[in-house]
Design a protein around this motif. Structure first.
Motif, PDB file in Angstrom:
ATOM      1  N   ASN A  28      68.012 123.698  66.374  1.00 47.88           N
ATOM      2  CA  ASN A  28      67.954 124.912  67.195  1.00 47.88           C
ATOM      3  C   ASN A  28      68.963 124.686  68.309  1.00 47.88           C
ATOM      4  N   PHE A  29      70.073 125.391  68.231  1.00 53.01           N
ATOM      5  CA  PHE A  29      71.160 125.130  69.181  1.00 53.01           C
ATOM      6  C   PHE A  29      70.978 125.936  70.458  1.00 53.01           C
ATOM      7  N   LEU A  30      71.176 125.278  71.588  1.00 53.51           N
ATOM      8  CA  LEU A  30      71.031 125.958  72.887  1.00 53.51           C
ATOM      9  C   LEU A  30      72.208 126.901  73.133  1.00 53.51           C
ATOM     10  N   GLU A  53      72.741 110.526  74.114  1.00 55.96           N
ATOM     11  CA  GLU A  53      72.242 111.835  73.686  1.00 55.96           C
ATOM     12  C   GLU A  53      71.734 111.721  72.249  1.00 55.96           C
ATOM     13  N   GLY A  55      70.833 113.691  68.916  1.00 58.90           N
ATOM     14  CA  GLY A  55      71.018 114.965  68.216  1.00 58.90           C
ATOM     15  C   GLY A  55      71.952 115.916  68.932  1.00 58.90           C
ATOM     16  N   GLY A  57      74.017 117.965  67.673  1.00 59.23           N
ATOM     17  CA  GLY A  57      74.179 119.242  66.969  1.00 59.23           C
ATOM     18  C   GLY A  57      75.644 119.597  66.834  1.00 59.23           C
ATOM     19  N   GLU A  76      73.832 111.438  65.926  1.00 60.96           N
ATOM     20  CA  GLU A  76      73.506 112.622  65.121  1.00 60.96           C
ATOM     21  C   GLU A  76      73.278 112.217  63.663  1.00 60.96           C
ATOM     22  N   ASP A  78      72.941 114.363  60.986  1.00 62.48           N
ATOM     23  CA  ASP A  78      73.497 115.267  59.975  1.00 62.48           C
ATOM     24  C   ASP A  78      75.009 115.052  59.827  1.00 62.48           C
ATOM     25  N   ASP A 101      70.491 107.747  62.149  1.00 65.94           N
ATOM     26  CA  ASP A 101      69.135 108.240  62.421  1.00 65.94           C
ATOM     27  C   ASP A 101      68.620 107.507  63.664  1.00 65.94           C
ATOM     28  N   LEU A 126      65.621 117.627  71.904  1.00 64.89           N
ATOM     29  CA  LEU A 126      65.109 116.819  70.783  1.00 64.89           C
ATOM     30  C   LEU A 126      64.782 117.641  69.539  1.00 64.89           C
ATOM     31  N   PRO A 127      64.951 117.038  68.342  1.00 67.97           N
ATOM     32  CA  PRO A 127      64.439 117.694  67.130  1.00 67.97           C
ATOM     33  C   PRO A 127      62.908 117.648  67.171  1.00 67.97           C
ATOM     34  N   ILE A 130      60.194 115.335  65.142  1.00 72.37           N
ATOM     35  CA  ILE A 130      59.989 113.893  65.400  1.00 72.37           C
ATOM     36  C   ILE A 130      59.995 113.559  66.903  1.00 72.37           C
TER      37      ILE A 130
END
Ligand code: SAM
Length: 289
Positions: A28-30, A53, A55, A57, A76, A78, A101, A126-127, A130
């Motif tokens: 979910n990107f700010l 930092e 994640g 994104g 990150e 992904d 991860d 945060l994701p 988790i």
């Protein structure tokens, strides 16, 4: 200047890369400049700081942190986002992106290599799938961390400040209170993200204690007692701890509770941090006699 803290900047990156947003990674990107600025401000980031930092994104929060920090290390998971980050962060020479991860990577080694082992500040949106494992890992491994300023689900932020007796009081509340002083920075509505999460969010600042608020012989052992006590919430504390593979019998736990003038059929959610510290010290002695 940050380019991504607005709907148009984020949509342009999504279109340019035909990005399919990964729900499984809690993406979910700010898109709100004031939320991003206030988060970095609450973290108290200066050019003397190295920030970890979690994640990044597409690099939105990273841009804001990089403006204020000496250095940013962004982890990150992904791999599809790595070339995008190279593009969106190309104006910054103080950012290092690591494709890994956060629950598996050796954070201590990263801090050693990137900041000579000196304490870092953690800043992240945060994701949510988790949040608790990440926070428990950061806190319990006693890494060199000065503070943690993170976006979490509002419900998780509420749980952090819970006191004994409340239904949401648990291992997370105790870990947050043992290791840090939590402050709520701001509540953030779903409209501040693309895509919108189904819940309200909150930014919290956790200032890590120099000295914990209670003394215990072995904090790791205390948290294994705490985890066992809350593993099966409907069970009494003595049954939970006896089932926790810690080498302790129910009778040993009952006898320790009695020594502390606590009811032998008490549940974990009734014990304060001080009582858990006292209980774990008695059980620690019992195991090591
Ligand atoms: N920082 C960006 C922002 O504020 O717009 C994105 C935040 S998004 C809520 C969470 C990010 O964490 C995603 O980029 C996701 O891919 C990443 N992520 C999820 N699980 C992760 C893990 N185990 N380790 C590292 N990053 C992870």
């Amino acid at each position: 200047m940050p380019t991504l803290g607005c709907p148009s900047g984020t949509k342009a990156v999504i279109e340019k890369y035909n990005l399919s947003i990964q729900k499984k990674f809690g993406q979910n990107f700010l898109i709100d400049d004031s939320v991003l600025s206030k988060t970095v401000e609450a973290a108290g980031v200066t050019k003397n700081d190295t920030v970890l930092e979690i994640g990044p994104g597409i690099g939105t929060m990273t841009q804001y942190i990089a403006e204020s920090a000496g250095k940013v290390i962004a982890v990150e998971i992904d791999r599809m986002l790595i070339p995008i980050l190279a593009d969106t962060l190309s104006d910054y020479n103080n950012v290092k992106v690591i494709n890994d991860d956060i629950l598996k990577v050796d954070i201590e080694k990263i801090v050693q290599e990137e900041n000579n082992g000196k304490p870092v500040k953690v800043v992240a949106n945060l994701p949510y799938y988790i949040t608790t494992p990440i926070l428990m890992r950061l806190l319990e491994s006693e890494l060199p961390i000065e503070s943690i300023t993170v976006m979490v689900q509002k419900e998780v932020a509420d749980r952090m400040a819970e006191k004994p007796g409340s239904k949401d009081y648990g291992a997370l509340s105790l870990a947050i209170q043992y290791y840090t002083e939590p402050t709520l920075v701001q509540i953030v509505p779903p409209g501040c993200f693309i895509p919108q999460p189904g819940v309200d969010s909150a930014v919290i600042h956790l200032q890590c204690h120099k000295e914990p608020p209670v003394n215990t012989a072995d904090s790791k052992f205390m948290f294994s007692i705490i985890r066992a006590a809350f593993a099966q919430r409907r069970k009494t504390l003595s049954n939970g701890v006896a089932n926790g593979n810690l080498g302790l019998s129910r009778d040993q736990v009952v006898s320790a509770l009695e020594k502390l003038s606590l009811n032998p059929s008490i549940r974990g959610e009734k014990l304060s941090l001080q009582e858990f510290a006292d209980l774990s010290d008695l059980l620690y002695k019992e195991l090591n006699k």
